[in-house]
Scaffold this motif. Structure first.
Motif, PDB file in Angstrom:
ATOM      1  N   UNK A 162      41.303  33.875  34.312  1.00 57.07           N
ATOM      2  CA  UNK A 162      41.754  33.362  33.010  1.00 57.07           C
ATOM      3  C   UNK A 162      43.243  33.537  32.768  1.00 57.07           C
ATOM      4  N   UNK A 163      43.888  34.457  33.501  1.00 63.34           N
ATOM      5  CA  UNK A 163      45.307  34.665  33.245  1.00 63.34           C
ATOM      6  C   UNK A 163      46.149  34.222  34.436  1.00 63.34           C
ATOM      7  N   UNK A 200      53.284  40.138  35.823  1.00 67.04           N
ATOM      8  CA  UNK A 200      53.111  41.477  35.274  1.00 67.04           C
ATOM      9  C   UNK A 200      51.791  41.601  34.525  1.00 67.04           C
ATOM     10  N   UNK A 201      51.368  40.492  33.876  1.00 65.34           N
ATOM     11  CA  UNK A 201      50.113  40.509  33.131  1.00 65.34           C
ATOM     12  C   UNK A 201      48.949  40.789  34.073  1.00 65.34           C
ATOM     13  N   UNK A 243      49.103  42.201  36.916  1.00 69.36           N
ATOM     14  CA  UNK A 243      49.264  43.547  37.452  1.00 69.36           C
ATOM     15  C   UNK A 243      48.628  44.573  36.533  1.00 69.36           C
ATOM     16  N   UNK A 244      48.927  44.483  35.244  1.00 71.22           N
ATOM     17  CA  UNK A 244      48.365  45.437  34.285  1.00 71.22           C
ATOM     18  C   UNK A 244      46.855  45.279  34.229  1.00 71.22           C
ATOM     19  N   UNK A 245      46.385  44.045  34.315  1.00 72.70           N
ATOM     20  CA  UNK A 245      44.950  43.802  34.341  1.00 72.70           C
ATOM     21  C   UNK A 245      44.311  44.491  35.549  1.00 72.70           C
ATOM     22  N   UNK A 278      43.950  48.009  34.896  1.00 76.25           N
ATOM     23  CA  UNK A 278      42.793  48.239  34.034  1.00 76.25           C
ATOM     24  C   UNK A 278      41.498  48.241  34.824  1.00 76.25           C
ATOM     25  N   UNK A 279      41.354  47.269  35.723  1.00 77.19           N
ATOM     26  CA  UNK A 279      40.145  47.202  36.545  1.00 77.19           C
ATOM     27  C   UNK A 279      40.029  48.457  37.406  1.00 77.19           C
TER      28      UNK A 279
END
Lengths: 315, 345, 397
Positions: A95-96, A102-103, A105-107, A110-111
């Motif tokens: 979805x991203x 960077x988005x 990467x942060x996701x 989180x995973x």
């Protein structure tokens, strides 16, 4: 042990360790090559696979039939990891896809955290192999399924054990198969095309999302194989083991030139050797730092990694 | 009069591809010179070579008669030596850290009593020159001196022609695909262009010294003036990325002008413009030339090129095939062939 | 500097609320309310640590938010700051910054609380050391592409951790350095805090962490606000513009005459200096340099997430992000554990709140990136509020 035997032993240890790291590094580098994502969750995926392996050993009482158990694990765990990896991509990264790197990467971070917590809970499962559910956070011992008989005979100082053979027998054919796959099959070529130029690939009719999904599946399968080999080789797993494995694999991938498959293998072997020699000469406390020193030195002189291509910016 | 820009025998090669092949021309002050040629002729590569983005494989680039590359000098050599010395000190400190700490600090310190600072340095020196340590120390110092100096030299060699040096020598440029600082306001974009002429440092900003505030106010007024010159006065506080295409092109020109260049390189400034905008652009470029800035531009828009250029240089597959006034170029058979193909083909 | 009236109102209101928080909580606890409510509304002692981490996040914001350099090793600079402060102020070393003055004033009696001189000098030294190391790290990494720089910073964090663990005589290895002097007390608040601490303990039986922390609340809050203003001034100055220019388009920046090498170096220096300051403040707060294992990749990642989840490059956003990320660990989990501490401890892995930490963090990260990737309080939004309404474009004469 003579100096020669000592060096030989470190070489063997280093190569074996390097091959295990290589399996994980290949998954890292494939995903990075295709969507430029540093998949922080990859190391923790290996950890989950290792926990599954231990669960299978416990649930199916595989201590009695090691080779059957090995076969079972080498099928079940990669399938599991591949499925998990594909699902995570579908749910968290797809979805991203169009957001900045960077988005994603942060996701991925989180995973990785989610996987770690699942590992923690898993370790508290009320099974005998997990220590009965107490002390969920502590490392678990993996039964020594295949033993560690020295293939060179019990008299030899240099050891090439059954475990080393297992590592080589699993990893080397896999790498050969992967190379064949990437070069000769349609999906493999589609992967390489998408990695080089996603827009052009789309225009040529390649379903980029499916190709990315396939990449995650293959990367996951490799991680699963690495998980089985890792747990049987070191005989210990812990919910925090993903960090060290992931870091080594990522360093190896960068060292060899990220996005480059032979580079990932080369980098992994370099790191395996550095670790083995550093530990062998007794400087265990500095081993981690030494690995990074090697990385920094290489990057200072070859900023794109050993086999990495220097990407020219189009002005 | 020395030419503002003189290019001699410039060649730019990328592996097997020769993008620019032995091109030579010069631009006199106060002129507007256009570089034209079919796509792939090497025009942008020529700009990149001049501005240091891809340093040329061979050839010379002179600005106001001087080579743009940083010259060898005693000062530079001293700097490499300085870096080497610093590396040597750091390396010796790193290698001998624990023994030094032990001898110079730990052994001399009595809990909560004042520390004899005077004896720490001699103790350290004694350790470093002692028989046990002096070989290690000397070897480390020499090796790291060499490594540091060599490293500084190789970095310097590679940075002799970097874009920032070229910009500070008086050449400013715009890009074929607009490269603005999209998250900054239009005013900030221009202020960044002006950066080479600013003197305030981060400390002044943090402490909000009066000197900083005065310079800040002056530069803002100046930047606003430049924006008004290109017609973007009301857009000053808007984010650059939110401006319409034509305004973005003009903002890029404003940013280039802010550095008070001697020579302005415009890479396809009229791309994507309608005839009305193109006319306005021509007027703007003439105004820039009249204010004392020499202009070198790449353009496909033939009306614009023929309308304002004093001289035209024509490139084809990296070679210069013609040079002259617009009338000469219009009539040149080689140029016609390059654009339209040979007769009877 | 023009600030929109609405933003200014918000900022002032928040600052006022923050300043009055200890007093408000103290007031609440004088009311005859249920003990469980009082357990939850005593947040002030836990806040100073969070303020310190806000400063750390603001430091990382300079490197990653303003300049766009992905730094995965912020914890290394925090460690450097903490250890520098500890080494320079702890009495087991000869440096003992400011003690001379203290001995003169207090008649030679050592106290657990440092004088202002010790605290200020120690923190400044920590910041200076951070700046130095940050500059040193940026030198070999100048030419590296974004992701390669990331792995190098990660490795740097590992190296610093190993160094701190192994250089025993200097860093005291895995035990850390202690005792480290606490920040100086503000006398009036000390009295108030002692009173309310005793009251809480009497009413609820809860032992408060950082019992002495409330007097430091004001000091740390003011420090955090000071650093926030510093960042704002930097951002609006020449160097701040240069940082963002390098982030937006490095090639265009170089072509405009910017020395991007020096700009990146200054970004690393400032960022590392602020991270180190935060580290020094933490060490002072807890009275020890904390063992090196604390400054690991996880800490770096949480700081990074504070910056990104809050809104990269936005000062208010980063402060909010730090509050969310560190507040969850430092406030919510602490109070939850307190609340469950009385009940049965069967050791079941699922009933210990701390064991859910990673799951909650992970889900929060994935969800925020999915639905609000620009962050909770992005910089552009703030700017959008400051933008005057667009006028029709005019063709120049």
């Amino acid at each position: 042990m003579s100096w020669f035997e000592f060096v030989l032993q470190q070489l063997i240890t280093g190569l074996t360790n390097g091959l295990i790291i290589a399996l994980v590094a290949l998954g890292y580098t494939m995903v990075y090559g295709i969507i430029e994502l540093i998949n922080f969750a990859h190391g923790d995926l290996v950890m989950l696979g290792a926990f599954l392996a231990l669960t299978l050993i416990g649930a199916c009482h595989l201590e009695g039939s090691p080779w059957l158990g090995l076969g079972l694990m080498l099928i079940a765990v990669p399938v599991f990891c591949a499925a998990v990896n594909w699902t995570v991509d579908r749910v968290a990264y797809r979805p991203i896809r169009h957001a900045p790197k960077l988005t994603a990467l942060v996701s991925a971070i989180g995973v990785s955290f989610i996987f770690m917590n699942i590992g923690l809970f898993w370790g508290g499962a009320p099974m005998a192999v997990f220590g009965g559910g107490a002390a969920a956070a502590s490392p678990k011992d993996v039964p020594d399924l295949i033993g560690h008989t020295n293939l060179l005979g019990s008299g030899s100082l240099v050891q090439i054990t059954v475990k080393d053979a297992l590592v080589a027998l699993v990893t080397i054919p896999l790498m050969v198969a992967l190379t064949w796959f990437v070069r000769r099959t349609r999906i493999g070529t589609a992967m390489r095309a998408t990695a080089q130029n996603p827009m052009a690939a789309r225009l040529m009719g390649i379903d980029v999302d499916r190709v990315i999904g396939a990449t995650f599946i293959i990367g996951g399968a490799l991680a699963g194989m690495a998980a089985v080999v890792q747990s049987l080789y070191y005989n210990t797993i812990s919910f925090q083991m993903g960090y060290r494995i992931g870091l080594d694999a990522f360093t190896a991938a960068v060292l060899g030139g990220i996005g480059n498959l032979p580079g990932a293998v080369l980098g992994s072997i370099v790191i395996g050797l550095v670790r083995a020699f550093s530990d062998g000469y007794g400087a265990t406390q500095w081993t981690n730092a030494l690995v990074f020193l090697v990385l920094i030195l290489v990057l200072v002189f070859r900023p794109s990694g050993i086999l990495g291509a220097h990407v020219r910016e189009k002005v | 009069m020395t030419a503002v820009l003189a290019v001699h025998d410039l060649t730019l090669r990328f592996g097997g591809l020769t993008a620019v092949n032995a091109v030579g021309f010069s631009v006199e002050p106060g002129q507007i010179v256009a570089v034209i040629g079919p796509n792939g002729a090497g025009k942008t590569s020529l700009f990149n070579a001049i501005t240091g983005i891809h340093p040329p494989t061979s050839g010379r680039i002179l600005i106001d008669g001087r080579d743009v590359a940083a010259p060898y000098s005693i000062l530079a050599a001293l700097r490499w030596l300085g870096v080497g010395v610093a590396t040597a000190c750091a390396a010796v400190l790193a290698i001998e850290l624990l023994p030094l700490w032990d001898v110079a600090i730990e052994r001399l310190y009595e809990y909560r009593k004042p520390f004899p600072w005077g004896s720490a340095v001699p103790a350290a020196w004694d350790l470093l020159t002692s028989r046990a340590e002096r070989k290690t120390v000397a070897l480390t110092a020499l090796v790291s001196l060499a490594v540091g100096a060599f490293g500084a030299w190789s970095v310097w060699i590679r940075s002799r022609r970097v874009p920032e040096r070229v910009a500070r020598a008086g050449i400013a440029r715009t890009f074929q695909n607009i490269r603005l600082f999209r998250e900054l306001s239009a005013l900030d974009n221009v202020l960044v262009g002006m950066d080479a002429h600013l003197t305030s440092r981060s400390w002044h900003a943090v402490l909000r010294l009066p000197r900083h505030r005065k310079e800040s106010a002056t530069t803002r007024a100046l930047a606003l003036e430049i924006l008004t010159t290109v017609g973007l006065g009301p857009d000053a506080h808007l984010t650059a990325g939110s401006l319409p295409y034509g305004h973005q092109r003009r903002l890029e020109i404003a940013r280039a002008l802010a550095s008070r260049p001697k020579l302005l390189l415009l890479d396809e400034p009229a791309a994507g413009m309608n005839p009305v905008e193109a006319v306005a652009l021509v007027a703007l470029i003439r105004g820039i030339r009249d204010s004392g800035v020499t202009v070198l531009l790449i353009e496909h828009h033939m009306r614009v090129v023929m309308g304002i250029s004093d001289r035209i240089v024509v490139l084809h597959y990296g070679n210069k095939i013609a040079e002259g006034t617009p009338e000469q170029i219009r009539a040149d058979p080689k140029v016609i062939e390059a654009y339209l193909g040979a007769e009877g083909a | 500097m023009a600030i929109e009236r609405r933003t200014l109102a918000w900022v002032l209101a928040l600052v006022a609320a923050a300043l009055l928080l200890p007093a408000i909580e103290y007031g609440i606890h004088r009311l005859p309310l249920w003990p469980w409510l009082m357990k939850w509304t005593y947040v002030a002692p836990l806040m100073p640590a969070i303020f310190a981490f806000m400063i750390v996040s603001l430091g990382l914001n300079i490197v990653t938010g303003f300049t766009g350099l992905l730094n995965l090793g912020a914890a290394a600079f925090v460690a450097i700051g903490a250890y520098t402060y500890s080494i320079l102020t702890c009495e087991i070393y000869p440096f003992r910054l400011g003690w001379v003055l203290d001995e003169v004033i207090a008649g030679g009696r050592p106290s657990a609380h440092a004088t202002w001189l010790t605290f200020v000098l120690g923190t400044m030294a920590a910041a200076g050391m951070g700046a130095l190391v940050g500059a040193a790290l940026s030198l070999p990494t100048m030419r590296l592409r974004g992701d390669y720089l990331a792995i190098v910073t990660l490795g740097f964090c590992e190296i610093v951790q190993d160094l701190l663990k192994n250089l025993d005589p200097i860093t005291k290895g895995t035990t850390g350095i202690n005792p480290v002097p606490h920040p100086p007390n503000l006398p009036a608040l000390a009295a108030a805090s002692e009173g309310s601490s005793a009251f809480i303990q009497h009413a609820t039986g809860i032992y408060l962490y950082y019992r002495d922390a409330t007097p430091h609340y004001l000091l740390y809050l003011l420090l955090m606000l000071g650093v926030a203003m510093l960042c704002r001034n930097l951002r609006r100055s020449r160097i701040g513009r240069s940082w963002v220019a390098v982030r937006e388009d490095e090639l265009a920046a170089r072509s405009s005459g910017l020395d991007t090498a020096r700009i990146k170096l200054s970004a690393f220096s400032w960022g590392a200096a602020l991270c180190a300051t935060g580290g020094a403040l933490i060490a002072a707060l807890v009275g020890t340099s904390i063992d090196p294992a604390y400054y690991d990749f996880q800490l770096s990642i949480i700081v990074l997430c504070a910056v990104i989840v809050g809104g990269m490059g936005s000062i208010g956003g980063v402060i909010l992000g730090a509050l969310v990320m560190f507040g969850f660990n430092g406030i919510v989990l602490v109070r939850l554990s307190d609340a469950l501490a009385g009940s049965h401890t069967d050791g079941n892995v699922l009933t210990t709140p701390n064991n859910w930490k990673f799951l909650v963090y992970g889900l929060a990260l994935v969800l925020v990136m999915r639905f609000k990737p620009e962050g909770l309080l992005p910089a552009r939004e703030v700017r959008a509020e400051m933008r005057p309404p667009r006028q029709a474009p005019t063709v120049p004469p």
